[in-house]
Design a protein around this motif. Sequence first.
Motif, PDB file in Angstrom:
ATOM      1  N   GLU A   1      38.176  13.722  28.848  1.00  0.00           N
ATOM      2  CA  GLU A   1      37.098  14.822  27.872  1.00  0.00           C
ATOM      3  C   GLU A   1      35.972  14.424  27.451  1.00  0.00           C
ATOM      4  O   GLU A   1      35.503  15.393  26.542  1.00  0.00           O
TER       5      GLU A   1
ATOM      6  N   TRP B   1      44.292  13.268  29.587  1.00  0.00           N
ATOM      7  CA  TRP B   1      43.262  14.705  29.902  1.00  0.00           C
ATOM      8  C   TRP B   1      41.763  14.418  28.833  1.00  0.00           C
ATOM      9  O   TRP B   1      40.836  14.784  29.152  1.00  0.00           O
TER      10      TRP B   1
ATOM     11  N   LYS C   1      49.974  12.254  29.596  1.00  0.00           N
ATOM     12  CA  LYS C   1      49.272  13.509  30.761  1.00  0.00           C
ATOM     13  C   LYS C   1      48.062  13.382  29.950  1.00  0.00           C
ATOM     14  O   LYS C   1      46.897  13.875  30.325  1.00  0.00           O
TER      15      LYS C   1
ATOM     16  N   ARG D   1      43.562  23.548  25.920  1.00  0.00           N
ATOM     17  CA  ARG D   1      42.864  23.362  26.165  1.00  0.00           C
ATOM     18  C   ARG D   1      41.328  23.697  26.284  1.00  0.00           C
ATOM     19  O   ARG D   1      40.913  22.823  25.784  1.00  0.00           O
TER      20      ARG D   1
END
Length: 269
Positions: free
Chosen positions: A50, A46, A42, A16
Amino acid sequence: MPSTRVGIAGLGAIGRTLAQRLARGDLPGLDLACVAARDAAKAEAWLAAEGITCPVVPLATFPDHADLAVECAPAAILEEICRPMLEAGRRVMVLSCGALLPRPDLVDLARQHGGQIIVPTGALIGLDAVTAAAEGIIHSVRMTTRKPPTGLMGAPHLERHGISVEGLTEPKLVFSGTAREAAAGFPANVNVAAALSLAGIGPDRTSIDIWADPGVTRNCHEIEVDADSARLSMRIENIPSENPKTGRITALSVLAALRKLQAPMRVGT
C-alpha cells in the motif's frame, strides 16, 4: 492542536480502511504511528504493497508509539490492547465493546491513570439521543436485530445450544435476552447492543432479540426507547463489509469519531 499519534490494533477490514485513510492524510491532526497484527510478516507485506510507512510493533509497546490505540481486533485480546495504554494514561477506541461488559476493571484502570476508553457509535443510530435520555430516566430499551444467517454462523451461543442457521427458508429467532447475555453469546455480532446498553440503562436492563433471516441482505437493527424525556423509535439497515459479521458503516463511524478528536467544530453529543 498538537498532532495525535494513532496506533491500529488489528489489520482486518476495518483496520486496513483506517490505515489507508490515516496514511493519506485524510484526518488532519492525526498521524498513523504504528500497527499490531497477529501475523506481523503479513501486515508488513500489506503495508509495503500500500506504500504505507509504519512500524509493526507488539501491543505491549503501543504506549511508546501512540497517544490513541484503535482496537480492530478479536474481542478475546481486548485486555492486551487496553491495559498497556490505559496504565500509561493513554486513550483506547474500542469497537469490541461487548467485551467491556465483563471487564469493568478496565474502566477503573482508565480512571486511576487518567486514560480514556472511547466507544464509537458504530453500526447504530441515535446513540446521542439515548445518551441524552439517560441524563433523565429511561424506562425501557428494546432492540431487535435481523442478520443474514451467514453473519451469525460460528457464534458461541449457536454452537453451545446446537442451533443451526444453515438452509433457512424463513426467519428464525435464535436469541432473546439481555445485552450482557447477547454480548457473551455473539461476541462478533452484537457490539451494537453493548454500545446501546452502555449509552442507556446498562446491559442487564437492555433487551435484545436476534433473528437469523434469509430474507435480508443487510444487518438490520430496530430500537425502541421509552424515557421520561422522549420515546425513540429507530431503524437502521447496515450493508455488510467484506466481513459479513461487520457493517460497512462501522469503519466510517470510527473515522468520524477520530475526526472529532481534532476538529475545530464538533457536531453531536
